[in-house]
Design a protein around this motif. Structure first.
Motif, PDB file in Angstrom:
ATOM      1  N   GLY A  68      48.087  31.392  14.024  1.00 18.24           N
ATOM      2  CA  GLY A  68      47.757  32.902  13.960  1.00 18.24           C
ATOM      3  C   GLY A  68      47.104  33.103  12.610  1.00 18.24           C
ATOM      4  O   GLY A  68      46.458  34.287  12.618  1.00 18.24           O
ATOM      5  N   GLN A  69      47.032  32.024  11.895  1.00 21.93           N
ATOM      6  CA  GLN A  69      46.207  32.136  10.381  1.00 21.93           C
ATOM      7  C   GLN A  69      44.749  32.243  10.712  1.00 21.93           C
ATOM      8  O   GLN A  69      44.354  31.078  11.268  1.00 21.93           O
ATOM      9  N   ILE A  70      43.978  32.902  10.228  1.00 21.59           N
ATOM     10  CA  ILE A  70      42.558  32.752  10.262  1.00 21.59           C
ATOM     11  C   ILE A  70      42.072  31.925   8.869  1.00 21.59           C
ATOM     12  O   ILE A  70      42.531  32.207   7.963  1.00 21.59           O
ATOM     13  N   ASN A 130      37.795  36.444   5.435  1.00 22.95           N
ATOM     14  CA  ASN A 130      37.277  37.426   6.379  1.00 22.95           C
ATOM     15  C   ASN A 130      38.462  37.343   7.319  1.00 22.95           C
ATOM     16  O   ASN A 130      38.435  36.342   8.167  1.00 22.95           O
ATOM     17  N   THR A 131      39.399  38.375   7.504  1.00 20.63           N
ATOM     18  CA  THR A 131      40.524  38.166   8.339  1.00 20.63           C
ATOM     19  C   THR A 131      40.151  39.173   9.466  1.00 20.63           C
ATOM     20  O   THR A 131      41.064  39.565  10.217  1.00 20.63           O
ATOM     21  N   SER A 132      39.014  39.595  10.081  1.00 24.35           N
ATOM     22  CA  SER A 132      38.699  40.347  11.094  1.00 24.35           C
ATOM     23  C   SER A 132      39.029  39.537  12.373  1.00 24.35           C
ATOM     24  O   SER A 132      39.082  38.320  12.384  1.00 24.35           O
ATOM     25  N   ARG A 133      39.046  40.190  13.448  1.00 28.44           N
ATOM     26  CA  ARG A 133      39.330  39.662  14.839  1.00 28.44           C
ATOM     27  C   ARG A 133      38.395  38.525  14.884  1.00 28.44           C
ATOM     28  O   ARG A 133      37.401  38.371  14.752  1.00 28.44           O
ATOM     29  N   ILE A 134      38.968  37.378  15.750  1.00 33.79           N
ATOM     30  CA  ILE A 134      38.165  36.265  16.222  1.00 33.79           C
ATOM     31  C   ILE A 134      37.760  36.568  17.687  1.00 33.79           C
ATOM     32  O   ILE A 134      38.382  37.011  18.390  1.00 33.79           O
ATOM     33  N   GLN A 135      36.691  36.154  18.007  1.00 38.71           N
ATOM     34  CA  GLN A 135      36.189  36.255  19.257  1.00 38.71           C
ATOM     35  C   GLN A 135      36.301  34.978  20.033  1.00 38.71           C
ATOM     36  O   GLN A 135      35.271  33.967  19.653  1.00 38.71           O
ATOM     37  N   HIS A 136      36.996  34.558  20.780  1.00 36.96           N
ATOM     38  CA  HIS A 136      37.231  33.335  21.613  1.00 36.96           C
ATOM     39  C   HIS A 136      37.704  33.708  23.022  1.00 36.96           C
ATOM     40  O   HIS A 136      38.784  34.477  22.838  1.00 36.96           O
ATOM     41  N   PRO A 137      37.237  33.120  24.075  1.00 37.87           N
ATOM     42  CA  PRO A 137      37.897  33.404  25.333  1.00 37.87           C
ATOM     43  C   PRO A 137      39.420  33.142  25.565  1.00 37.87           C
ATOM     44  O   PRO A 137      40.109  33.577  26.351  1.00 37.87           O
ATOM     45  N   LEU A 138      39.973  32.346  24.586  1.00 42.32           N
ATOM     46  CA  LEU A 138      41.264  31.797  24.629  1.00 42.32           C
ATOM     47  C   LEU A 138      42.349  32.605  23.690  1.00 42.32           C
ATOM     48  O   LEU A 138      43.592  32.242  23.823  1.00 42.32           O
ATOM     49  N   ILE A 139      41.905  33.339  23.291  1.00 37.97           N
ATOM     50  CA  ILE A 139      42.560  34.299  22.296  1.00 37.97           C
ATOM     51  C   ILE A 139      43.895  34.735  23.120  1.00 37.97           C
ATOM     52  O   ILE A 139      45.160  34.689  22.392  1.00 37.97           O
ATOM     53  N   GLU A 140      43.842  35.396  24.128  1.00 35.76           N
ATOM     54  CA  GLU A 140      44.926  36.124  24.826  1.00 35.76           C
ATOM     55  C   GLU A 140      45.630  35.105  25.396  1.00 35.76           C
ATOM     56  O   GLU A 140      47.001  35.236  25.773  1.00 35.76           O
ATOM     57  N   LYS A 170      47.473  41.570  14.083  1.00 35.54           N
ATOM     58  CA  LYS A 170      48.036  42.442  13.175  1.00 35.54           C
ATOM     59  C   LYS A 170      48.007  41.768  11.437  1.00 35.54           C
ATOM     60  O   LYS A 170      48.338  40.694  11.446  1.00 35.54           O
ATOM     61  N   ASP A 171      47.766  42.852  10.888  1.00 33.63           N
ATOM     62  CA  ASP A 171      47.743  42.489   9.209  1.00 33.63           C
ATOM     63  C   ASP A 171      47.020  41.387   9.078  1.00 33.63           C
ATOM     64  O   ASP A 171      47.318  40.396   8.028  1.00 33.63           O
ATOM     65  N   GLY A 172      45.595  41.173   9.922  1.00 36.11           N
ATOM     66  CA  GLY A 172      44.694  40.195   9.376  1.00 36.11           C
ATOM     67  C   GLY A 172      45.000  38.743   9.967  1.00 36.11           C
ATOM     68  O   GLY A 172      44.640  37.611   9.736  1.00 36.11           O
TER      69      GLY A 172
END
Length: 104
Positions: A11-13, A77-87, A94-96
């Motif tokens: 979960g860590q970026i 940069n803890t903005s959301r990751i764009q990847h098809p397997l995220i879900e 939440k909170d970066g």
């Protein structure tokens, strides 16, 4: 048997120090858990096999990587990751960072 402490968690970026990409960790191994042929072909800098390795979803790509701990650092940069397997791996952001999905 040696005790291992993981520096990073699912979960860590993170950022890859050597190749400059950003991603999110979705799993971790206490030590290298790949094949010897993969290590010989891909791990050119010969990171230690006895230290933690991480499975990473690469931001802005459909690629996943397997990375030695020494090549990773916290991402500023803890903005959301764009990847098809995220879900597939995470239920929320939440909170970066991401929250692991509960396995059914």
């Amino acid at each position: 048997m040696k005790e291992f402490v993981l520096k990073f968690h699912p979960g860590q970026i993170i950022d890859h120090k050597k190749f400059g990409y950003r991603g999110v960790i979705y799993d971790a191994d206490a030590q290298f858990n790949g094949s010897e042929s993969w290590y010989e072909q891909v791990a050119k800098s010969r990171p230690p096999k006895e230290a933690p390795w991480y499975h990473v979803l690469v931001d802005g790509s459909d690629q996943t990587t397997y990375v030695a701990e020494r090549h990773l650092e916290n991402s500023a940069n803890t903005s959301r990751i764009q990847h098809p397997l995220i879900e597939t791996f995470f239920s929320d952001y939440k909170d970066g960072g991401y929250i692991l999905a509960m396995k059914q």
